[in-house]
Motif scaffolding. Structure first.
Motif, mmCIF file in Angstrom:
data_model
loop_
_atom_site.group_PDB
_atom_site.id
_atom_site.type_symbol
_atom_site.label_atom_id
_atom_site.label_comp_id
_atom_site.label_asym_id
_atom_site.label_seq_id
_atom_site.Cartn_x
_atom_site.Cartn_y
_atom_site.Cartn_z
ATOM 1 N N GLU A 142 -24.375 108.166 20.232
ATOM 2 C CA GLU A 142 -23.652 109.413 19.943
ATOM 3 C C GLU A 142 -22.252 109.392 20.552
ATOM 4 O OE1 GLU A 142 -26.094 112.524 21.402
ATOM 5 O OE2 GLU A 142 -27.678 112.243 19.884
ATOM 6 N N ALA A 143 -22.113 108.699 21.672
ATOM 7 C CA ALA A 143 -20.797 108.603 22.314
ATOM 8 C C ALA A 143 -19.935 107.501 21.710
ATOM 9 C CB ALA A 143 -20.973 108.362 23.814
ATOM 10 N N GLY A 144 -20.501 106.760 20.739
ATOM 11 C CA GLY A 144 -19.741 105.697 20.091
ATOM 12 C C GLY A 144 -19.662 104.417 20.884
ATOM 13 N N LEU A 145 -20.535 104.252 21.872
ATOM 14 C CA LEU A 145 -20.489 103.067 22.724
ATOM 15 C C LEU A 145 -21.501 102.001 22.322
ATOM 16 C CD1 LEU A 145 -20.125 104.894 26.153
ATOM 17 C CD2 LEU A 145 -18.317 103.873 24.754
ATOM 18 N N LEU A 146 -22.452 102.357 21.492
ATOM 19 C CA LEU A 146 -23.430 101.402 20.993
ATOM 20 C C LEU A 146 -23.632 101.620 19.505
ATOM 21 C CD1 LEU A 146 -26.367 101.198 23.611
ATOM 22 C CD2 LEU A 146 -24.773 99.395 23.001
ATOM 23 N N ARG A 147 -24.058 100.583 18.816
ATOM 24 C CA ARG A 147 -24.351 100.693 17.393
ATOM 25 C C ARG A 147 -25.822 101.016 17.194
ATOM 26 N NH1 ARG A 147 -23.171 95.074 15.199
ATOM 27 N NH2 ARG A 147 -23.870 96.057 13.270
ATOM 28 N N PRO A 148 -26.155 101.845 16.195
ATOM 29 C CA PRO A 148 -27.572 102.127 15.917
ATOM 30 C C PRO A 148 -28.379 100.861 15.668
ATOM 31 C CG PRO A 148 -26.161 103.660 14.722
ATOM 32 C CD PRO A 148 -25.258 102.640 15.342
ATOM 33 N N ALA A 149 -27.768 99.866 15.009
ATOM 34 C CA ALA A 149 -28.489 98.622 14.742
ATOM 35 C C ALA A 149 -28.845 97.907 16.036
ATOM 36 C CB ALA A 149 -27.642 97.712 13.850
ATOM 37 N N THR A 150 -27.983 98.009 17.053
ATOM 38 C CA THR A 150 -28.272 97.387 18.345
ATOM 39 C C THR A 150 -29.483 98.045 18.995
ATOM 40 O OG1 THR A 150 -25.939 96.848 18.673
ATOM 41 C CG2 THR A 150 -27.342 96.876 20.628
ATOM 42 N N VAL A 151 -29.536 99.364 18.925
ATOM 43 C CA VAL A 151 -30.666 100.097 19.508
ATOM 44 C C VAL A 151 -31.966 99.719 18.803
ATOM 45 C CG1 VAL A 151 -31.617 102.382 19.979
ATOM 46 C CG2 VAL A 151 -29.148 101.995 20.163
ATOM 47 N N ARG A 152 -31.916 99.663 17.481
ATOM 48 C CA ARG A 152 -33.125 99.292 16.731
ATOM 49 C C ARG A 152 -33.588 97.887 17.111
ATOM 50 N NH1 ARG A 152 -30.258 101.808 12.494
ATOM 51 N NH2 ARG A 152 -29.602 99.783 11.676
ATOM 52 N N ASN A 153 -32.631 96.974 17.257
ATOM 53 C CA ASN A 153 -32.983 95.596 17.605
ATOM 54 C C ASN A 153 -33.621 95.521 18.993
ATOM 55 O OD1 ASN A 153 -31.687 92.936 19.132
ATOM 56 N ND2 ASN A 153 -32.616 92.487 17.155
ATOM 57 N N TYR A 154 -32.993 96.146 19.974
ATOM 58 C CA TYR A 154 -33.504 96.084 21.347
ATOM 59 C C TYR A 154 -34.900 96.693 21.441
ATOM 60 C CZ TYR A 154 -28.913 94.698 23.187
ATOM 61 O OH TYR A 154 -27.757 94.027 23.462
ATOM 62 N N LEU A 155 -35.101 97.854 20.819
ATOM 63 C CA LEU A 155 -36.399 98.521 20.925
ATOM 64 C C LEU A 155 -37.477 97.775 20.150
ATOM 65 C CD1 LEU A 155 -35.410 102.301 20.709
ATOM 66 C CD2 LEU A 155 -35.891 100.911 22.727
ATOM 67 N N SER A 156 -37.108 97.162 19.036
ATOM 68 C CA SER A 156 -38.105 96.412 18.273
ATOM 69 C C SER A 156 -38.538 95.164 19.037
ATOM 70 C CB SER A 156 -37.549 96.019 16.902
ATOM 71 O OG SER A 156 -36.468 95.101 17.030
ATOM 72 N N VAL A 157 -37.619 94.561 19.788
ATOM 73 C CA VAL A 157 -37.981 93.376 20.577
ATOM 74 C C VAL A 157 -38.877 93.760 21.743
ATOM 75 C CG1 VAL A 157 -37.073 91.570 22.092
ATOM 76 C CG2 VAL A 157 -35.944 92.048 19.915
ATOM 77 N N MET A 158 -38.466 94.781 22.516
ATOM 78 C CA MET A 158 -39.252 95.170 23.684
ATOM 79 C C MET A 158 -40.510 95.936 23.300
ATOM 80 S SD MET A 158 -37.651 93.710 25.978
ATOM 81 C CE MET A 158 -38.792 94.215 27.253
ATOM 82 N N GLY A 159 -40.573 96.430 22.063
ATOM 83 C CA GLY A 159 -41.765 97.150 21.618
ATOM 84 C C GLY A 159 -42.609 96.352 20.649
ATOM 85 N N GLY A 160 -42.337 95.050 20.549
ATOM 86 C CA GLY A 160 -43.117 94.202 19.655
ATOM 87 C C GLY A 160 -44.532 93.991 20.176
ATOM 88 N N PRO A 161 -45.425 93.486 19.320
ATOM 89 C CA PRO A 161 -46.830 93.295 19.722
ATOM 90 C C PRO A 161 -46.996 92.475 20.994
ATOM 91 C CG PRO A 161 -46.554 92.947 17.358
ATOM 92 C CD PRO A 161 -45.174 93.072 17.930
#
Length: 523
Positions: A142-161
């Motif tokens: 929201e502050a323009g410091l990260l991209r939504p795609a980056t957030v999706r990537n990080y959470l999908s990696v750390m939240g993977g099976p």
């Protein structure tokens, strides 16, 4: 049903609780052979003592307490007392009675003094840490410091099976060996890329949790992953280095009309401006306007940017945009495309899409029609016969040709490509100030570079001789099917016909959904 009763020990109970938590096994009951009816209920998140027996021909199961707080001796003593209480006709005792009975037994020395058993620290589990990290990253978006795609990537990696097997573990108790074991399991399964991602993202996640402002919440030690190493990827294929002719061939195919108007136009814009796929497909109609200072030129005020540069204001609606001058030959093509899309909307009697390159249909039934997907451009280029390049390669060719053949200065190349820093190989950019410390778009500096690039691409384009449209279209279709693994064309055609017939019968075709309300299907 409980297992066959066996006399439990405190050590065995601790091991069973730890196993249930770490493996995520299904809930199960374990009976204690040392006390009739005493049962331990194990789940990945809890361990509870209960007493089970029959009274007045009715089965009873009475909860005693948390096995991580109760000792085995306390559970056995209270279980006997509860059973005596019920069989004396005094009913099922309340939780307060059970708690007081346990305290009384402990004070009389009938069991060890009360102590916490395997009680976790009051800090985050891995799952809680991941949720907190996700919430923080979304605020950064929201502050323009990260991209939504980056957030999706990080959470999908750390939240993977693979990583979810550690979800119930406290962060303070997770070691580098635990993460290394996950990595090794993935490597054994042939998932080296996923294993490398876990190491890469863990080295961002743990330092965030170990920051001084949240270490008391997470219990994380930033040194936990310091020595963690990613697995090797083996022999890597040599990096593709496409040349200008490959880009010119892409442009030639896009201009033949064998692709849809939106896809062809988007590929043209991508080639002429060397911008990212996401920026091209998210372009809006109102972002294109004539350049008042130069007759015949246009300007693309690129609103979508991978690297945020502030946001528009009421006084300056273009603030934060990335402006690119469009040479006359390119601007002429843009104006022709805008006229075509306007006429098409008028003929159909629908409002004109605000997107420069709208998709043919919504992503899901009921959703509004938005812009093309970036993957659409990738698939379209991949299906072009004889093209061993991708949309991303256009930027590499642009940087190489501009610096090596056209004499464009490196800072200017960086301005056009919209780089935060110069990430061009084999060059060093020591003059980033012009891109970072001034709001001026410097169109006059960018214009010669884009005009020289357009001239070079077009000169190469004139050398290309394509087959007729029907042949080219059949080649594209055949390549697309080959990449999808389709070997039986007749079977694939029959499958598509049946799917289309079902969609039409159910009123799900795109044309049916576009009809005005109340209109019926033709007979």
């Amino acid at each position: 049903m409980p297992r066959k009763a066996e006399v439990l020990t405190a050590t065995a109970i601790e091991a069973m609780i730890r196993e249930a938590r770490e493996t995520g096994a299904a809930p199960r009951d374990v009976a204690d052979g040392g006390c009739q009816g005493l049962t331990l209920r194990l789940t990945p998140t809890a361990a509870v003592w209960s007493i089970r027996f029959r009274y007045a021909d009715k089965p009873l199961r009475i909860r005693l307490g948390d096995a991580r707080e109760w000792t085995l001796a306390q559970a056995r003593s209270v279980a006997v007392a509860v059973r005596d209480h019920v069989e004396a006709g005094q009913g099922v005792p309340a939780e307060e009675w059970i708690s007081l009975k346990r305290t009384a037994i402990t004070s009389k020395g009938e069991g060890p003094a009360f102590m916490l058993r395997d009680r976790g620290p009051a800090t985050w589990t891995l799952e809680e840490g991941r949720e907190a990290w996700g919430a923080w990253m979304r605020r950064e978006v929201e502050a323009g410091l990260l991209r939504p795609a980056t957030v999706r990537n990080y959470l999908s990696v750390m939240g993977g099976p693979a990583m979810r097997t550690l979800d119930t573990r406290y962060v303070s108790r997770i070691t580098a060996a635990d993460i290394a074991a996950v990595v090794e399991t993935l490597v054994a399964e042939g998932k080296r890329s996923t294993a490398r991602d876990i190491v890469r993202v863990s080295k961002r996640f743990w330092p965030w949790m170990g920051d001084a402002g949240r270490r008391h919440l997470s219990g994380a030690d930033t040194n936990t992953v310091a020595g963690l190493k990613a697995p090797e990827m083996g022999t890597r294929p040599q990096r593709r280095s496409p040349r200008l002719p490959a880009v010119a061939y892409m442009l030639a195919v896009a201009q033949t009309g064998v692709l849809s108007t939106s896809v062809g136009g988007a590929i043209e814009l991508l080639i002429h401006t060397a911008q990212r796929r996401s920026s091209v497909v998210k372009a809006r109609v109102d972002e294109f306007e004539p350049w008042a200072e130069r007759e015949g030129w246009g300007v693309w005020w690129q609103g979508h940017r991978t690297i945020s540069r502030d946001t528009p204001t009421e006084a300056d609606p273009r603030h934060g945009a990335h402006a690119l001058p469009l040479p006359p030959q390119v601007w002429w093509r843009i104006e022709a495309y805008l006229d075509f899309s306007r006429r098409e909307a008028e003929e159909r009697g629908v409002p004109r899409s605000p997107w420069m390159y709208p998709a043919a249909r919504p992503r899901r039934l009921g959703d509004p029609v938005t812009h093309l997907s970036p993957h659409t451009l990738t698939h379209a280029v991949a299906a072009m016969p004889g093209v061993e390049a991708a949309p991303r390669d256009v930027r590499r060719v642009f940087a190489t040709v501009c610096q090596r053949d056209l004499g464009v200065a490196t800072p200017v190349v960086g301005m056009v490509l919209d780089h935060a820093h110069s990430d061009l190989r084999e060059v060093s950019d020591g003059n980033a100030m012009t891109r970072r410390d001034t709001p001026d778009q410097m169109l006059a500096l960018k214009a010669p570079a884009l005009e020289a690039w357009q001239t070079a691409v077009w000169a190469e384009r004139l050398k290309i001789d394509l087959p007729d449209s029907e042949t080219l279209k059949s080649q594209i279709v055949a390549e697309n099917l080959r990449q999808r693994g389709v070997t039986d064309l007749e079977a694939e055609g029959e499958r598509r016909r049946q799917a289309a017939a079902r969609a039409y019968a159910e009123g799900r075709t795109w044309r049916q959904r576009r009809r005005p309300t109340g209109a019926t299907n033709p007979a």
